[in-house]
Enzyme design. Structure first.
Site, mmCIF file in Angstrom:
data_model
loop_
_atom_site.group_PDB
_atom_site.id
_atom_site.type_symbol
_atom_site.label_atom_id
_atom_site.label_comp_id
_atom_site.label_asym_id
_atom_site.label_seq_id
_atom_site.Cartn_x
_atom_site.Cartn_y
_atom_site.Cartn_z
ATOM 1 N N ASP A 41 25.574 -6.395 -9.690
ATOM 2 C CA ASP A 41 24.209 -5.993 -9.381
ATOM 3 C C ASP A 41 24.181 -5.104 -8.139
ATOM 4 O OD1 ASP A 41 23.370 -9.402 -8.567
ATOM 5 O OD2 ASP A 41 24.158 -7.877 -7.224
ATOM 6 N N LYS A 63 19.965 -4.790 -10.308
ATOM 7 C CA LYS A 63 18.616 -5.330 -10.171
ATOM 8 C C LYS A 63 18.247 -5.371 -8.707
ATOM 9 C CE LYS A 63 18.620 -9.279 -12.171
ATOM 10 N NZ LYS A 63 17.801 -10.442 -12.432
ATOM 11 N N MET A 177 14.254 -12.286 -0.084
ATOM 12 C CA MET A 177 13.327 -11.334 -0.707
ATOM 13 C C MET A 177 11.978 -11.331 0.013
ATOM 14 S SD MET A 177 14.351 -12.109 -4.672
ATOM 15 C CE MET A 177 14.732 -13.849 -4.453
HETATM 16 N N1 SAH Z 1 22.392 -14.739 -4.260
HETATM 17 C C1 SAH Z 1 22.034 -14.070 -3.026
HETATM 18 C C2 SAH Z 1 20.548 -13.866 -2.909
HETATM 19 C C3 SAH Z 1 19.986 -12.952 -3.983
HETATM 20 S S1 SAH Z 1 18.263 -12.674 -3.775
HETATM 21 C C4 SAH Z 1 22.578 -14.882 -1.842
HETATM 22 O O1 SAH Z 1 23.067 -15.997 -2.045
HETATM 23 O O2 SAH Z 1 22.531 -14.391 -0.705
HETATM 24 C C5 SAH Z 1 18.275 -11.117 -2.919
HETATM 25 C C6 SAH Z 1 17.847 -11.297 -1.492
HETATM 26 O O3 SAH Z 1 18.911 -11.846 -0.735
HETATM 27 C C7 SAH Z 1 17.484 -10.034 -0.766
HETATM 28 O O4 SAH Z 1 16.153 -9.625 -1.034
HETATM 29 C C8 SAH Z 1 17.625 -10.472 0.677
HETATM 30 O O5 SAH Z 1 16.545 -11.274 1.070
HETATM 31 C C9 SAH Z 1 18.841 -11.374 0.588
HETATM 32 N N2 SAH Z 1 20.091 -10.675 0.883
HETATM 33 C C10 SAH Z 1 21.148 -10.504 0.068
HETATM 34 N N3 SAH Z 1 22.151 -9.872 0.706
HETATM 35 C C11 SAH Z 1 21.707 -9.634 1.963
HETATM 36 C C12 SAH Z 1 22.271 -9.029 3.121
HETATM 37 N N4 SAH Z 1 23.524 -8.539 3.123
HETATM 38 N N5 SAH Z 1 21.514 -8.971 4.243
HETATM 39 C C13 SAH Z 1 20.254 -9.472 4.274
HETATM 40 N N6 SAH Z 1 19.671 -10.059 3.211
HETATM 41 C C14 SAH Z 1 20.385 -10.141 2.084
#
Ligand code: SAH
Length: 264
Positions: A41, A63, A177
């Protein structure tokens, strides 16, 4: 599991962590290197994608909130099709697959179609953000639990969050998010009784070269979030645990943190 856990027709949902390739598990690297096809993704960055051997088929199913290039059913069907073709399939997801990763839909689709599917965990963003900031998400006697909260809503719809259950204190709240919902988070928590001076951290591109963190207070959250690019993946962490970064001696703070700023 043993290295013979990746037979043809098997699918692995693999956590890619927050961005830094060094935060991948060794298992994730092995699976990425031995896959026939990798579906990833949009949150999986170039430095991790560069670990995929050039002979391996790579499919972006990118996505991102508001810009879904493939809907979830299409992704499910693509995974089933690849497994049916006898490929060894990696589905690479940002962070940990079990945290807001839509892994349940993919697991169900693959199991119903009769294929073996396994999960390789990854470091979720909240843990990586805490590490970058040099704080603990739990604090003995102060922050007794950590809540992973999605602040995503369908376009235009109000957030479906039980603010009273979050605002009682004693928890560290990690909002995923939440970039666009920062104002709603601020108002929801404060109307439910959380103090305006509760510590908040906003962090984007956690663990990557463009990481940026800012520590502020809850009643300034909406304003402070505006200084973050709208399309940067952004995590919002609320609670007393965040205040440790402020309380740390300057030397320790500098040692623990990459560039950061304070907005108070
Ligand atoms: N599975 C992922 C989350 C997916 S939802 C996890 O465990 O981290 C997607 C959200 O994750 C983004 O909108 C943001 O809020 C957060 N996110 C993912 N990677 C990030 C990063 N490197 N820095 C800050 N927020 C992040």
């Amino acid at each position: 599991m043993q290295p013979d856990d990746f037979a043809p027709g098997t699918v692995w949902l693999v956590g890619a962590g927050p961005g830094d390739p060094e935060l991948l598990t060794m298992k994730a690297v092995r699976l990425i290197e031995s896959a026939d096809i990798v579906f990833h993704d949009a949150l999986v960055g170039a430095s991790i994608l560069s670990l995929i051997p050039s002979k391996t088929e790579t499919v972006s199913v990118g996505k991102r909130s508001g810009r879904h290039s493939k809907d979830q059913r299409t992704i499910d069907a693509m995974l089933v099709e690849a497994a049916a073709a006898g490929k060894r399939v990696v589905r690479l997801k940002g962070g940990d697959p079990s945290i807001f990763g839509r892994s349940a839909e993919e697991l169900t689709a693959l199991r119903e179609a009769g294929y073996s599917v396994y999960i390789c965990p990854g470091i979720t963003t909240a843990c990586a953000a805490a590490a970058s900031a040099g704080i603990s998400l739990t604090l003995r006697g102060v922050a007794r639990d950590v809540r992973f909260v999605t602040a995503h809503s369908r376009r235009g719809a109000a957030l479906d969050i039980d603010w009273n259950s979050l605002a009682g204190g004693g928890s560290t709240l990690a909002f995923y998010m939440g970039r666009e919902a920062a104002g709603a988070i601020m108002r929801g928590l404060m109307l439910a009784g959380m103090a305006g001076d509760t510590a908040v951290m906003i962090a984007c591109h956690v663990s990557g070269p463009d990481e940026r963190r800012l520590t502020t207070r809850l009643d300034l959250l909406e304003l402070a979030t505006r200084s973050f690019a709208a399309d940067a993946p952004t995590l919002i962490v609320v609670g007393a645990a965040v205040a440790q970064a402020e309380a740390a001696p300057v030397g320790l703070r500098n040692a623990a943190c990459s560039p950061r700023s304070t907005f108070m």
